[in-house]
Design an enzyme around this catalytic site. Structure first.
Site, short mmCIF file in Angstrom:
data_model
loop_
_atom_site.label_atom_id
_atom_site.label_comp_id
_atom_site.label_asym_id
_atom_site.label_seq_id
_atom_site.Cartn_x
_atom_site.Cartn_y
_atom_site.Cartn_z
N TYR A 1 0.92 -1.19 0.04
CA TYR A 1 -0.18 0.29 0.06
C TYR A 1 0.95 1.38 -0.51
O TYR A 1 1.61 1.73 1.25
CB TYR A 1 -0.91 -0.10 1.07
CG TYR A 1 -1.47 1.01 1.35
CD1 TYR A 1 -2.95 1.09 0.63
CD2 TYR A 1 -1.04 2.17 1.96
CE1 TYR A 1 -4.09 2.80 1.09
CE2 TYR A 1 -1.62 3.56 1.86
CZ TYR A 1 -3.37 3.84 1.15
OH TYR A 1 -4.12 4.65 1.56
N GLU B 1 -3.71 7.58 -4.38
CA GLU B 1 -2.89 6.06 -3.66
C GLU B 1 -3.39 5.36 -4.35
O GLU B 1 -4.11 5.18 -5.37
CB GLU B 1 -5.04 5.95 -2.30
CG GLU B 1 -4.67 5.17 -1.75
CD GLU B 1 -5.99 4.33 -1.13
OE1 GLU B 1 -6.27 5.09 -0.18
OE2 GLU B 1 -7.01 4.38 -2.41
#
Lengths: 376, 312
Positions: free
Chosen positions: A101, A185
Site C-alpha cells: 500500500y 493512493e
C-alpha cells in the site's frame, strides 16, 4: 473531485507507473471485444466513485469473452452505495506475488503531505492500520523538497517495501504535484510473479481550486445526479441538495451550515444548503431563490443573511425580483441583519407580499419556517 | 494590547488597486486602520486617493495611499509590518512568498479559492521565515476601535473583553452581533480551507496571554480535527473560560459544505465529535449562535461576582 479508477490509472500511466492493460466501455457487446483483445480472461470492474466495489459484486473475474459480456451486462446499471454504474473497466489479470500500500495524503494539522505506506495488507489496509498501526509507516514530506529518490528510499525503508518501489514513490509524488491532487493512493501496489511492480488499483482526488490550471478535466466534472444541483451549478451557485422540506438560503458557508442546524433543532429538516456567497447581487439572490423554490420537496424557505460584505438591500431587491419572476406558492421567512439591514427590511415591508414573513433573529426565523413547512 | 495587531500596526495591501482591494482598503481606513501603502509592480509610484466617510455624517476626509512596486520597497518606505493580501488565487502564492521574504511579520490572506498545494508551500515558507499567515480564504482579523486587517465589518461592535477565533467569516459576524453589547478584544477569522497558516490553538495561546481578553469564543465547523486538537489545548493550557460553537450537525457525509475543508469523511470530522471533545475539555458548547451568546453572558456574569470576596 474524485476521479474514476480508469482516470487515476491514466494519470499513473502518463507518469510512468506500470499498470495492467485495460479498456473502458459502457456496452456489454464491446466488453466482449475488449476481452478478446486482452487475451480472453479479464477482470470486469464497475467504475464508480466509491469504495467497497468488490464486496458489492462490482469486481469479477471473467474466464472468456462470452463471460466478460455476461458479467459486464450484470454489473452495468448496478447501484453501489447510491452510485449507478455507467461504465466498466476490463483489465488483464495479473499473477500477484505480494501486495503493498502506498499513498500521499494531506495532513491538515501539519499543513503538509504525508506518505503512508505498508508492506502488508494491500486491500485490507484499513484493518491493518487499526489492528497493527506499527505495520503502517507515516512519513511527512517537506513541501520545499518533495519526494526525491533519497526521500523515497527513506519511505521504502520505514515501510519495508521492496527497494525498487522507491521509483514508484517518486513518480506518484509527481502525479500529486503536477496534477494538483489532494490524495493519490495505489492500493494495491503489487509485485507480479514476473517481478514487476504494478499499480493494480488507485484513487486520485483532485483539488477543485486548481481547476484553472488543470483544464483537462473540465467537462469530465461530476455529472450531477440531482437536476437541481446541475441547475444551481450552471448558475454558479454553491448548492447541496438535502432530504428535508425547509429550503435554506444564506450568505457564507458557516452561517448557512449553522442555519441548517437551527432548522433541524426547530423540528424540521433542511431541504438544501445554498450559499449565495459574499457580496451577492440581487441577481444571485433571485437565481438562488428560483432554484430552491423549484424543488418540489420544499414547503417553506428560510433566507438568513448577515450582511458583512453583502448588502441586505441588494438581497431584499433580489427577493422582490424573484417574487415577480417565480410567483412562489410557498411561504418565505426572511431574516436580515448587518450591512444595510434597515433598508433591506423596508424594501420587503413595502412590497408586503402575503407569503413573505420577516423574523428578527435566526432562531425565530428557523422556528417560523419549520412551522410554516408543516402547515403549508 | 490586542492579539496579533496593535494600533501601531502599519499595513500594506497587496492587490490594493484591484476592485476588491480598493473597496476594502477604504473600509479599513474608515475603521481607523493605519494603511500605509499598496503593492502592485505595474503601478509603482502611483497613489490611490480615498474619500473616507466621516462618522455620524460629519463629512468625509480625503486620504492618499502610495503604491509600491514590491513589499520590500513598501516596508523600506513605511516601516510596514502587516500585509493584507487581496490578489487573485493564481498570484497568491507568489504574493505571500514575496511578503515573507521581505520580512513582514503578519500576512493576512483574504483570497478565496487558492489551490491547496500553493497554501502548503507558502504556509511552510512563511513559517520558516518567521512570518505569521492568517488564512487563506478568511475575513482577516479585527481589534475593534484599533485596527482592522481584512474584510470584517468594523461597525458591528466595539472594543471589549471577548476574544473570538472562528473558521467561518459570517459566523464571526453573527457572534460579534449577538455580543455587541460586551465588545471584543480581537476577532480572528482563521479560514475554512484544509490548510491554514494560523490555527485555533495559536489564537487560544495568544488570547490566554492577552490581558484585555477575559473570555474566549471558539467557533468551529465540520471537517478535519482542528477543534479536537484545540480542545486538548484548552484542557492543558487555557485558564480563561472558553465557550464554543460548532456548525454542521446536519451535514451529510462526503459532501463539501461551502468551505473547501468542511467535509465529513467517514466517521471523522463530525460536528458531534468536535462538540464532545470540547465539552470533555470543559468548554461549554452552544446549540445555536444565540444560545452560544447566552452562555458567554452567563459566564461573564459569574466572573463579575467574585467568589473570593473577603468578608469583614
Amino acid at each position: 473531485m474524485d476521479l474514476y479508477e480508469h482516470q487515476a490509472r491514466q494519470l499513473f500511466e502518463e507518469h510512468g507507473i506500470l499498470v495492467p492493460r485495460a479498456e473502458v466501455t459502457d456496452s456489454p457487446g464491446r466488453a466482449r471485444d475488449i476481452a478478446r483483445r486482452l487475451g480472453g480472461r479479464v477482470v470486469v470492474k464497475a467504475q464508480v466513485r466509491t469504495g467497497g466495489r468488490g464486496k458489492a459484486g462490482g469486481v469479477r473475474l471473467a474466464e472468456d469473452p462470452e463471460a466478460a459480456e455476461r458479467t459486464a451486462r450484470e454489473i452495468l446499471g448496478m447501484n453501489i452505495k447510491g452510485h449507478q454504474v455507467r461504465t466498466v473497466m476490463l483489465a488483464q489479470p495479473v499473477d500477484i506475488e505480494s501486495e503493498f500500500y502506498v499513498s500521499y495524503v494531506l495532513d491538515r494539522a501539519a499543513g503538509r503531505f504525508l506518505a503512508i505506506a505498508s508492506a502488508e495488507g494491500g486491500t485490507e489496509i484499513e484493518e491493518v492500520a487499526a489492528l497493527r498501526p506499527e505495520a503502517v509507516a507515516r512519513v511527512p514530506v517537506d513541501p520545499a523538497e518533495g519526494v526525491t529518490p533519497q526521500k523515497a528510499a527513506e519511505i521504502v525503508r520505514a515501510a519495508g517495501l521492496p527497494p525498487r518501489s522507491a521509483d514508484v514513490l517518486v513518480r506518484l509524488w509527481q502525479v500529486l504535484i503536477r496534477e494538483d491532487a489532494l490524495l493519490v493512493e495505489v492500493n494495491p501496489l503489487v509485485r507480479t510473479a514476473q517481478g514487476r511492480l504494478m499499480a493494480l488499483d488507485g484513487k486520485v482526488t483532485l483539488d477543485g481550486n486548481a481547476r484553472y490550471r488543470q483544464a483537462r478535466w473540465d467537462g469530465q466534472e461530476t455529472s450531477h445526479d440531482d437536476p437541481l444541483e446541475a441547475a444551481a451549478a450552471a448558475k454558479g451557485l454553491n448548492y447541496v441538495k438535502l432530504e428535508g422540506e425547509v429550503g435554506v438560503i444564506g450568505n457564507g458557508a458557516g452561517l448557512v451550515m449553522s442555519t441548517l442546524d437551527v432548522v433541524a433543532g426547530s423540528g424540521a429538516r433542511p431541504a438544501n444548503f445554498l450559499d449565495i456567497g459574499g457580496g451577492a447581487s440581487a441577481r444571485i439572490m433571485s437565481d438562488g431563490l428560483s432554484v430552491v423554490l423549484s424543488d418540489p420537496a420544499v414547503r417553506s424557505v428560510l433566507v438568513n443573511v448577515f450582511g458583512g460584505i453583502t448588502a441586505c438591500d441588494a438581497v431584499a431587491d433580489g427577493i422582490v425580483r424573484a417574487l415577480d419572476a417565480v410567483r412562489p406558492t410557498k411561504p418565505l421567512v426572511v431574516r436580515l441583519d448587518g450591512n444595510n439591514a434597515a433598508r433591506g427590511r423596508a424594501v420587503l415591508a413595502e412590497r408586503a407580499h402575503p407569503l413573505v414573513h420577516q423574523a428578527a433573529t435566526m432562531d425565530d426565523a428557523a422556528r417560523l419556517a419549520a412551522r410554516l413547512a408543516h402547515i403549508s | 494590547m490586542a492579539v496579533f495587531l496593535t494600533e501601531e500596526s502599519r499595513i500594506l495591501v497587496q492587490g490594493m488597486t484591484g476592485a476588491e482591494g480598493i473597496r476594502h482598503t477604504r473600509r479599513m481606513l474608515a475603521a481607523g486602520t493605519n494603511v500605509v501603502g499598496g503593492v502592485n509592480p505595474r503601478k509603482a509610484g502611483l497613489a490611490v486617493a480615498f474619500d473616507i466617510p466621516g462618522t455620524e455624517g460629519r463629512g468625509s476626509t480625503p486620504r492618499t495611499v502610495p503604491v509600491f512596486g514590491s513589499v520590500r520597497e513598501g516596508i523600506e518606505a513605511t516601516g510596514a509590518d502587516v500585509s493584507v493580501v487581496f490578489v487573485p488565487p493564481a498570484f497568491a502564492r507568489a504574493a505571500v512568498l514575496e511578503a515573507a521574504d521581505a520580512g513582514i511579520g503578519l500576512a493576512v490572506v483574504i483570497t478565496e479559492g487558492i489551490p491547496v498545494h500553493d497554501s502548503v508551500a507558502f504556509c511552510a515558507h512563511a513559517a520558516d521565515r518567521g512570518t505569521r499567515v492568517i488564512g487563506p480564504n478568511c475575513p482577516g482579523l479585527i481589534s475593534p476601535g484599533r485596527s482592522n486587517a481584512g474584510i470584517v465589518p468594523a461597525d458591528i461592535t466595539g472594543p471589549g473583553s471577548i476574544g473570538l477565533v472562528s473558521k467561518s467569516g459570517t459566523l464571526t459576524y453573527q457572534l460579534m452581533h449577538e455580543l455587541r453589547d460586551i465588545g471584543f478584544s480581537t476577532c480572528v477569522g482563521i479560514g475554512g480551507d484544509p490548510v491554514v497558516g494560523t490555527s485555533h490553538i495559536d489564537c487560544l495561546a495568544a488570547f490566554e496571554k492577552d490581558p484585555d481578553t477575559e473570555l474566549i469564543v471558539l467557533i468551529g465547523e465540520i471537517g478535519g480535527d482542528a477543534e479536537e486538537r484545540a480542545a486538548a489545548y484548552v484542557r492543558d493550557h487555557v485558564t480563561k473560560p472558553v465557550v464554543g460553537y460548532i456548525a454542521g450537525f446536519t451535514a451529510p457525509e462526503g459532501r463539501t459544505m461551502g468551505h473547501a475543508g468542511a467535509i465529513v469523511s467517514g466517521s471523522s470530522g463530525t460536528a458531534q465529535a468536535k462538540k464532545k471533545a470540547l465539552e470533555a475539555a470543559g468548554v461549554q458548547v452552544g446549540d445555536t449562535p444565540t444560545d452560544t451568546a447566552r452562555l458567554v453572558l452567563a459566564r461573564l456574569a459569574e466572573r463579575a461576582t467574585p467568589s473570593d470576596v473577603t468578608h469583614s
